[in-house]
Design a protein around this motif. Structure first.
Motif, mmCIF file in Angstrom:
data_model
loop_
_atom_site.group_PDB
_atom_site.id
_atom_site.type_symbol
_atom_site.label_atom_id
_atom_site.label_comp_id
_atom_site.label_asym_id
_atom_site.label_seq_id
_atom_site.Cartn_x
_atom_site.Cartn_y
_atom_site.Cartn_z
ATOM 1 N N GLY A 131 0.783 -1.229 0.000
ATOM 2 C CA GLY A 131 0.000 0.000 0.000
ATOM 3 C C GLY A 131 0.812 1.273 0.000
ATOM 4 O O GLY A 131 0.284 2.337 -0.314
ATOM 5 N N ASP A 132 2.087 1.203 0.347
ATOM 6 C CA ASP A 132 2.914 2.418 0.292
ATOM 7 C C ASP A 132 4.001 2.201 -0.757
ATOM 8 O O ASP A 132 3.997 1.210 -1.481
ATOM 9 N N THR A 154 2.884 -5.247 -10.205
ATOM 10 C CA THR A 154 1.979 -5.977 -11.087
ATOM 11 C C THR A 154 1.909 -5.245 -12.408
ATOM 12 O O THR A 154 1.635 -4.044 -12.431
HETATM 13 P P1 ADP Z 1 4.590 2.024 -7.219
HETATM 14 O O1 ADP Z 1 3.949 2.765 -8.355
HETATM 15 O O2 ADP Z 1 5.100 2.894 -6.102
HETATM 16 O O3 ADP Z 1 5.560 0.976 -7.668
HETATM 17 P P2 ADP Z 1 2.426 0.237 -7.250
HETATM 18 O O4 ADP Z 1 1.227 0.979 -7.698
HETATM 19 O O5 ADP Z 1 3.174 -0.590 -8.238
HETATM 20 O O6 ADP Z 1 3.383 1.239 -6.511
HETATM 21 O O7 ADP Z 1 1.993 -0.719 -6.055
HETATM 22 C C1 ADP Z 1 1.146 -0.260 -5.042
HETATM 23 C C2 ADP Z 1 1.349 -1.082 -3.826
HETATM 24 O O8 ADP Z 1 0.960 -2.421 -4.101
HETATM 25 C C3 ADP Z 1 2.805 -1.148 -3.355
HETATM 26 O O9 ADP Z 1 2.804 -1.170 -1.939
HETATM 27 C C4 ADP Z 1 3.289 -2.447 -3.912
HETATM 28 O O10 ADP Z 1 4.321 -2.997 -3.121
HETATM 29 C C5 ADP Z 1 2.031 -3.303 -3.868
HETATM 30 N N1 ADP Z 1 1.973 -4.338 -4.896
HETATM 31 C C6 ADP Z 1 1.895 -4.186 -6.238
HETATM 32 N N2 ADP Z 1 1.842 -5.384 -6.862
HETATM 33 C C7 ADP Z 1 1.884 -6.319 -5.902
HETATM 34 C C8 ADP Z 1 1.891 -7.738 -5.892
HETATM 35 N N3 ADP Z 1 1.846 -8.461 -7.020
HETATM 36 N N4 ADP Z 1 1.967 -8.359 -4.696
HETATM 37 C C9 ADP Z 1 2.032 -7.652 -3.566
HETATM 38 N N5 ADP Z 1 2.032 -6.326 -3.499
HETATM 39 C C10 ADP Z 1 1.961 -5.669 -4.643
#
Ligand code: ADP
Ligand code: MG
Length: 325
Positions: free
Chosen positions: A28-29, A123
């Motif tokens: 989430g962060d 993702t």
């Molecule tokens: P950023 O743009 O800062 O990389 P993201 O939008 O990609 O952030 O991700 C938002 C949040 O979701 C982050 O805390 C990230 O670690 C988490 N996250 C994204 N994809 C996954 C996943 N496949 N499994 C677990 N956490 C995820």
């Protein structure tokens, strides 16, 4: 085939966002945060799993979720580290929600069982194949983690669990062994649901010298311990813990599977002979069988003594993504 029109953020919060344990900042962060206990070092390892190379495209997604984390936890186990948490990178060619739900279930079930919560990831859409990248973090006691370079001459060599079933299942699915539904049913679990030996690895700190997890084949992985430790080894083929399901296969196929077969995720480790009883005790406590299969020698090289008392010839090689010849 789009099962729904969920956004990236919907998918993350539906399948991967879980309440983080107290003291951790999870999904989430921009970053996850976790504390490191005093006197410990962070152990970290990452593994990529690529469709068509590390798994069959039609593999059960729940099993794939399990295995993606299991192969990483196996690396923590091989260092004697305690899991802290993990991050998951996913490159998805499509966003099938039933597939993602099953994958996440398999992943979270093992994460819960091993105390390794998912605390972040990324993702994204993949133009072609599915790619999964998992990174684990653990805590290893400073100066006491199990290293590959710590084997000593005279050490006994041990392996956990049983050998060979995963390789046979792989060969059946790849069409390299004649189709045999009963044999596949008996071996498939070893390939698709490996059990990382996390408790055993931690219990071996201060008991074992060197350790490695068997991902590419027993001889190849033990070979890494031997070269890092500048020693050799002699193994007894008769002593190998061969998976009972392999009974009835031709001896050459069994030999290949036991000595050269990958995807095992058992621990191979060395310990001084006077630790023999302690090794069996800590393994029993961790609920894992262990077998002494040979010893470390001063002479370099790896010899496997066959049932006839003679060194076996033409030993199988393990898996290499970039073979030289
Ligand atoms: P950023 O743009 O800062 O990389 P993201 O939008 O990609 O952030 O991700 C938002 C949040 O979701 C982050 O805390 C990230 O670690 C988490 N996250 C994204 N994809 C996954 C996943 N496949 N499994 C677990 N956490 C995820
Ligand atoms: Mg991101």
């Amino acid at each position: 085939m789009e099962a729904s029109v969920a956004s990236e953020f919907d998918l993350i919060s539906r399948y991967f966002k879980r309440p983080a344990p107290a003291g951790l900042l999870g999904v989430g962060d921009d970053c996850a945060l976790f504390p490191v206990p005093a006197g410990m070092r962070v152990a970290t390892s990452t593994d990529l799993l690529i469709e068509g190379r590390h798994f069959f495209p039609d593999v059960d997604p729940k099993a794939l979720g399990h295995k993606s984390l299991a192969v990483n936890l196996s690396d923590l186990a091989a260092m004697g580290a305690q899991p802290i948490g993990c991050v998951l990178g996913l490159a998805l060619p499509r966003a099938s929600e039933p597939w993602l739900a099953a994958f996440a279930q398999g992943f979270h079930d093992l994460a819960d069982a091993q105390g390794c919560p998912l605390i972040g990831g990324d993702t994204t859409r993949s133009p072609h194949d599915l790619v999964i990248s998992v990174t684990v973090f653990g805590a290893a006691p400073a100066g006491r983690a199990l290293h590959r370079d710590a084997a000593q001459v005279g050490d006994q060599i041990w392996v956990s669990g049983a050998l060979g079933a995963a390789d046979v299942a792989y060969r059946l699915l790849a069409g390299q062994l004649p189709a045999d539904a009963m044999l596949l049913a008996a071996t498939r679990r070893a390939l698709e649901w490996p059990e990382p030996r996390v408790a055993l690895g931690q219990a071996l700190v201060d008991v074992a010298h060197a350790a490695i997890d068997v991902s590419d084949g027993l001889l190849q992985d033990l070979g890494h311990i031997l070269s890092a430790s500048h020693v050799g080894a002699q193994l007894q083929y008769d002593a190998m813990p061969i998976a009972p399901s392999l009974q009835g296969l031709p001896p050459t196929a069994v030999r290949q599977a036991v000595l050269g077969g990958g995807d095992v995720y058992e621990l191979c480790f060395t310990a001084a002979p006077d630790q023999h009883v302690r090794v069996t005790e800590v393994a029993a406590h961790a609920g894992v069988s262990v077998t002494a299969i040979g010893h470390i020698t001063q002479d370099p090289g790896l010899i496997v003594v066959g049932a006839d008392g003679q060194p076996m010839r033409s030993l199988p090689r393990g898996f290499d993504h970039f073979p030289v010849s």
